[in-house]
Design an enzyme around this catalytic site. Structure first.
Site, PDB file in Angstrom:
ATOM      1  CB  SER A 235      -0.942   0.000   1.190  1.00 50.43           C
ATOM      2  OG  SER A 235      -0.207  -0.017   2.391  1.00 50.43           O
ATOM      3  CG  HIS A 263      -4.033  -2.167  -0.494  1.00 50.49           C
ATOM      4  ND1 HIS A 263      -4.713  -0.974  -0.360  1.00 50.49           N
ATOM      5  CD2 HIS A 263      -3.545  -2.458   0.740  1.00 50.49           C
ATOM      6  CE1 HIS A 263      -4.626  -0.546   0.881  1.00 50.49           C
ATOM      7  NE2 HIS A 263      -3.921  -1.433   1.567  1.00 50.49           N
ATOM      8  CE  LYS A 294      -7.174  -1.975   3.086  1.00 46.76           C
ATOM      9  NZ  LYS A 294      -7.262  -0.973   4.154  1.00 46.76           N
TER      10      LYS A 294
HETATM   11  N1  PLP Z   1      -3.668  -5.811   5.307  1.00 47.73           N
HETATM   12  C1  PLP Z   1      -3.376  -4.732   4.560  1.00 47.73           C
HETATM   13  C2  PLP Z   1      -2.355  -4.863   3.475  1.00 47.73           C
HETATM   14  C3  PLP Z   1      -4.014  -3.505   4.793  1.00 47.73           C
HETATM   15  O1  PLP Z   1      -3.708  -2.429   4.055  1.00 47.73           O
HETATM   16  C4  PLP Z   1      -4.977  -3.420   5.829  1.00 47.73           C
HETATM   17  C5  PLP Z   1      -5.664  -2.160   6.138  1.00 47.73           C
HETATM   18  O2  PLP Z   1      -5.136  -1.091   6.141  1.00 47.73           O
HETATM   19  C6  PLP Z   1      -5.250  -4.561   6.586  1.00 47.73           C
HETATM   20  C7  PLP Z   1      -4.592  -5.750   6.296  1.00 47.73           C
HETATM   21  C8  PLP Z   1      -6.270  -4.542   7.653  1.00 47.73           C
HETATM   22  O3  PLP Z   1      -7.556  -4.566   7.065  1.00 47.73           O
HETATM   23  P1  PLP Z   1      -8.837  -4.222   7.912  1.00 47.73           P
HETATM   24  O4  PLP Z   1      -9.072  -2.766   7.786  1.00 47.73           O
HETATM   25  O5  PLP Z   1      -9.933  -5.054   7.325  1.00 47.73           O
HETATM   26  O6  PLP Z   1      -8.539  -4.634   9.320  1.00 47.73           O
END
Ligand code: PLP
Length: 448
Positions: A235, A263, A294
């Site tokens: 990200s 993502h 997302k």
């Molecule tokens: N994994 C990644 C790569 C993320 O960008 C995020 C959120 O920012 C998460 C996991 C966590 O996701 P969630 O918002 O569903 O807890």
């Protein structure tokens, strides 16, 4: 902002309902320690403040309180004049154009997604007041798990309150001290935390460095089982893991592959299935964790999908699943409808890809360096932390909401402004963003 935080900690006000400050020496000592820690964060320049949105999530936002970029006609606000809003939201008097949400497909305010949430709320109630295995599983939870597995072409799926929870639960449930996990050094914090919780042998390989991964795989041959764990798309950089090569190495050294697709799910690959579809390795990746928060409606929730015995084991052993409340029906309704929309047609995902291409090519032509490739996360690389911060602020003055990132969030000397493209940005939104970047870049010396 920080003054407000300190005021809150001090327990401002004395009237009815005013916060009560705990008394006693321990409470006073804690307060001093917290205040000094907060001061350190401010001193380090890493304080995160939150802008308050007064409208739905979408390409056009209204900010609360008449602050920078807020609109709504408040005196002193610095909004743009209203423009027609092509997004799905109700009539937001378009204040600022939002380029920093993970609302990749614009489904957060899609009318059918909202309707599905309302219907689920009315039919199944506000929530279950229970964890899944006691009395918290409804037909919609089972339906959504089945739909997720079908979407990813996997055997089964299990829902969590978030992908953070899915990542916190999987490694400990799956791996023992006899096993090994090999993790990309830039993996998301939730993967890092999940790995910390497990007792497996831990190897960290250099970011997307296949030579280093191979060396670590060789070293890990002594363990019973090897699991390579990587974000599908990262990200901060908008770069995509070299999954083909990772899967080849995994095959060579008898390892399993886990990917976090937060993502990627919904929009990468010809049918939006994710990084594994994009890179033609859907049958080589064993485990996928992803989010419903997302691209898939943006409400909340996460999941693991993969082999049925693994999902069965997670239902028995995964602590965030076992000891946390069931997903609220409205949230389940949103995600379920989002998946229906994506399985009916890939038009939304394609529209996002076209917008991404438009932004990346116009910005490159204007003279900017955009990190990553073909991903809606478009980091505009600036290098200098101060430059990223003043440019982001100046962009907001021009009605474009973007965020600057600098050390320690990204490496020193690699400060950037991260732009995230959504299917519901209009071509005009994208062009206005590029125009604003060009003006601001020239003003601050980022462009000649
Ligand atoms: N994994 C990644 C790569 C993320 O960008 C995020 C959120 O920012 C998460 C996991 C966590 O996701 P969630 O918002 O569903 O807890």
């Amino acid at each position: 902002m920080w003054r407000a935080a300190v005021r809150a900690l001090r327990g401002a006000g004395t009237g009815a309902g005013a916060p009560r400050a705990a008394s006693g020496a321990a409470a006073a000592q804690l307060r001093r320690r917290l205040e000094s820690e907060l001061e350190e964060i401010r001193g380090a320049g890493t304080w995160k403040s939150e802008r308050v949105i007064a409208s739905r999530q979408g390409p056009h936002l209204r900010l609360a309180g008449g602050g920078a970029g807020a609109c709504g006609g408040e005196e002193g606000s610095r909004c743009l004049p209203p423009v027609p809003c092509p997004c799905f939201s109700l009539s937001v008097p378009a204040g600022i154009i939002n380029f920093c949400a993970n609302n990749y497909l614009g489904l957060s305010s899609h009318p059918e997604v909202i309707r599905a949430a309302v219907e689920a709320l009315e039919k199944f109630g506000a929530g279950l007041s229970s964890v899944r295995f006691i009395c918290g599983t409804q037909s919609i939870h089972k339906d959504l798990e089945e739909k997720i597995a079908r979407f990813h072409q996997r055997e089964d799926a299990i829902l969590y309150a978030s992908c953070f929870d899915a990542n916190a639960g999987i490694f400990e449930a799956l791996l023992t001290p006899e096993d090994a996990v090999l993790s990309d050094e830039l993996n998301h914090a939730s993967i890092i935390d999940g790995i910390r919780l497990c007792k497996a042998n831990k190897y960290r390989y250099k970011h997307m460095d296949m030579q280093d991964l191979e060396a670590k795989l060789k070293e890990a041959q002594k363990h019973r089982l090897r699991l390579v764990a990587t974000d599908g798309a990262f990200s901060m950089d908008g770069d995509i893991a070299p999954l083909r090569e990772i899967c080849q190495l995994a095959h060579k050294y008898d390892a399993l592959v886990f990917i976090d697709e937060c993502h990627a799910t919904g929009f990468l690959g010809p049918n939006g299935r994710g990084t594994d579809e994009l890179l033609g390795v859907m049958d080589k990746v064993t485990i996928i964790n992803s989010t419903l928060g997302k691209a898939l409606g943006g409400a909340a929730g996460g999941y693991t999908t993969g082999p049925k015995p693994l999902i069965d084991l997670l239902r028995q052993r995964s602590r965030p699943y076992l000891f946390s409340n069931s997903l609220p029906p409205a949230v389940v309704g949103c995600a379920s409808k989002a998946l229906d929309l994506l399985m009916e047609s890939n038009a939304i995902a394609q529209s996002m890809a076209a917008k991404t291409q438009r932004f990346r090519s116009k910005m490159t032509a204007a003279g900017f360096t955009i990190s990553g490739k073909d991903h809606p996360i478009c980091p505009v690389m600036l290098g200098d932390a101060r430059l990223a911060s003043v440019m982001a602020e100046d962009m907001l003055n021009r009605g474009i909401y973007v965020i600057g990132f600098s050390y320690p969030v990204v490496p020193k000397g690699k400060a950037r402004i991260r732009v995230q493209i959504s299917a519901v940005h209009s071509d005009e939104d994208i062009d206005r963003c590029v125009q604003a970047f060009t003006e601001v870049g020239r003003k601050h010396g980022a462009l000649p």
